[in-house]
Write an enzyme that holds these catalytic residues in place. Structure first.
Site, PDB file in Angstrom:
ATOM      1  N   ASP A 254      33.871  12.698   5.526  1.00 50.91           N
ATOM      2  CA  ASP A 254      33.402  12.856   4.139  1.00 50.91           C
ATOM      3  C   ASP A 254      34.648  13.005   3.312  1.00 50.91           C
ATOM      4  O   ASP A 254      35.974  13.183   4.280  1.00 50.91           O
ATOM      5  CB  ASP A 254      32.791  14.240   3.884  1.00 50.91           C
ATOM      6  CG  ASP A 254      31.527  14.361   4.508  1.00 50.91           C
ATOM      7  OD1 ASP A 254      31.298  15.401   4.584  1.00 50.91           O
ATOM      8  OD2 ASP A 254      30.625  13.636   4.330  1.00 50.91           O
TER       9      ASP A 254
ATOM     10  N   ASP B  77      18.931  13.034   1.167  1.00 55.60           N
ATOM     11  CA  ASP B  77      19.511  14.596   0.712  1.00 55.60           C
ATOM     12  C   ASP B  77      17.970  15.343   0.826  1.00 55.60           C
ATOM     13  O   ASP B  77      17.530  15.137  -0.422  1.00 55.60           O
ATOM     14  CB  ASP B  77      20.344  15.097   0.021  1.00 55.60           C
ATOM     15  CG  ASP B  77      21.779  13.919   0.132  1.00 55.60           C
ATOM     16  OD1 ASP B  77      22.674  14.527  -0.387  1.00 55.60           O
ATOM     17  OD2 ASP B  77      22.027  14.064   1.295  1.00 55.60           O
TER      18      ASP B  77
END
Lengths: 234, 267
Positions: free
Chosen positions: B11, B130
């Site tokens: 990330d 997600d």
């Protein structure tokens, strides 16, 4: 150090990762022209995506015949992924489109229900009985694990009664297995190397494949950078 | 046959690798190119870069990070985070991504996946989803069938059932892979959501990457057994609790076929 290395601008390739891989080998990619397709000591035919669109581009630019002629003459040519498939006569991905036709076989869909795309690392299988390159040992396709990302594929010719895998259109065949079927992982005849897998994304195996092809074509390569100041023995 | 893939995920926020828990409380973990190169050389089968920057200013670092990583990794590179348009996809591929992950925009702009597949090839299109399980009662078991899709970094309700969304989005052939992240497992080390993985596996033949919750090799094996084709690891690596060679050696011990690394340390 080296002359620029031309690649055929098929319009459907991601050049950035190829450029990075060849840069690590000391080669600079440049778009090919009809002239350089005919005369360059080495040529790359890349491709990701759409067989039909790529064929249209090749025809429109007058590249199709030029590529076929240089490959038939055995001049160093590297086809990658769709770039390999373009050398076939047709593809189920784009019915009605005609490829370069060097390989007299069609590209087909993967079986229904199979994981699709065929994506990830798979074994490249080489016939034990396949003769090594008589001139040099560094252009041969070797067994190993390579990265693939394909929704369509070229079926491998069935083994002969002797157990040997025959050639396909005069080219030696390396295979991969997916969903119970054998497909062509690579085709090779002299300095013409067509890979279904992505050598530029296949780590050490891919690096060795590219090096072998470049060296067979007479090009010097940069030494693979040592890792963490230690010699990389691969 | 294809081996299961161990994918290292970085990330990125303002050009740095960060890690959080359940999408919260980010901490700095290092330079993207340095980490990506180490993981790739160690045997990671792919690298994923997800730009989680909240601001345009931070986002400006993303393309430079992609280019820097591309120079030093010779395995596939998938990049996502804030991809809204075809032009965003083009820019990432030009910077060196092999695949582009789309999440929120795939839900909000239904034609985007097809447009990207037509432009780049479906192999380059990754559908990132997600998921947040929705339990009927606080003490009830999670029902994979009720898992819902969240967008905008987990903040936006969509009302879409995860399984339905993935079935629909992958049906047309525009999607090359699904990257499925369990929001409530993410960074917790409690293991992947294997019920959800199995439910998604049943509705698509597209390759499936499990993400969110890994702490042990047994977690990875369970996700693969549930139907994932690949497993994403992040905290485990960035926190240096383990390395790619250690993970792969452990998986081998557990009977999982993996692409061998150059060196597997002795335990």
């Amino acid at each position: 150090m080296n002359r620029p290395l031309p690649y055929v601008p098929t319009g459907v390739a991601n050049i950035a990762s190829l450029a990075a891989a060849f840069d690590r080998l000391g080669q600079t990619l440049v778009p090919a022209t009809r002239q350089s397709i005919a005369t360059a000591d080495a040529l790359i035919v890349p491709g990701v995506g759409n067989f039909g669109a790529a064929c249209k581009t090749l025809q429109r630019e007058g590249f199709t015949a030029a590529i076929r002629e240089r490959a038939l003459a055995g001049r160093a040519t590297l086809g990658i992924c769709l770039g390999m498939q373009l050398f076939c006569r047709s593809s189920e991905e784009a019915l009605g489109s005609t490829g370069i036709g060097l390989v007299d076989a069609p590209i087909v869909r993967l079986p229904a229900g199979a994981r699709c795309p065929h994506m990830g690392w798979n074994d490249v299988c080489v016939d034990a009985a396949m003769p090594a390159n008589e001139r040099r040992d560094d252009g041969a396709v070797r067994a190993g694990t390579a990265y693939f990302a394909n929704s369509f594929a070229l079926e491998a010719p069935s083994r002969l009664a002797s157990g040997r895998r025959p050639q396909l259109s005069g080219m030696d065949v390396a295979t991969f297995e997916h969903a119970g079927c054998d497909y062509v992982a690579a085709l090779r005849s002299g300095d013409v190397l067509l890979c279904q897998f992505h050598p530029e994304l296949s780590s050490r195996y891919g690096d060795a494949t590219l090096r072998g092809w470049l060296q067979a074509a007479g090009r010097e390569c940069l030494t693979r950078a040592p890792r963490n100041n230690q010699d990389d023995t691969c | 046959m294809l081996t299961p893939r161990i994918i290292a995920c970085l990330d990125i926020d303002a050009g740095r690798v960060v890690k959080g828990t359940q999408f919260q409380e980010l901490r700095d973990c290092g330079d993207p190119a340095e980490l990506a190169q180490r993981y790739a050389e160690d045997g990671a089968d792919e690298i994923v870069l997800l730009d989680i920057s909240a601001t345009m200013q931070s986002r400006a670092h993303a393309l430079a990070a992609v280019a820097a990583v591309r120079r030093v990794v010779d395995v596939p590179l998938c990049v996502g985070g804030g991809v809204r348009t075809l032009a965003d996809g083009h820019a990432l591929l030009a910077a060196g991504a092999d695949k582009v992950a789309v999440n929120t925009a795939a839900v909000e702009s239904p034609e985007l996946l097809r447009a990207m597949a037509d432009a780049f090839g479906s192999q380059a299109v990754v559908l990132a989803v997600d998921a947040l399980p929705v339990a009927a009662r606080p003490d009830a078991a999670e029902d994979a069938a009720a898992s819902q899709v969240r967008t905008r970094a987990g903040s936006q309700h969509t009302g879409l059932l995860c399984v339905d969304w993935i079935r629909t989005a992958t049906a047309g052939g525009a999607v090359g892979e699904v990257l499925l992240t369990s929001i409530d497992r993410d960074g917790t080390g409690e293991g992947y959501d294997t019920q959800l993985l199995a439910a998604v596996r049943a509705v698509t033949t597209v390759p499936l990457i499990a993400s969110g919750g890994a702490r042990t090799p047994a977690h990875l094996k369970s996700a693969l057994a549930a139907g994932a084709d690949a497993v994403l690891v992040a905290s485990m690596l960035h926190d240096r609790r383990t390395t790619v060679p250690q993970l792969k050696a452990a998986l081998q011990q557990l009977g999982v076929a993996i692409r061998p690394t150059v060196s597997i340390p002795t335990p």
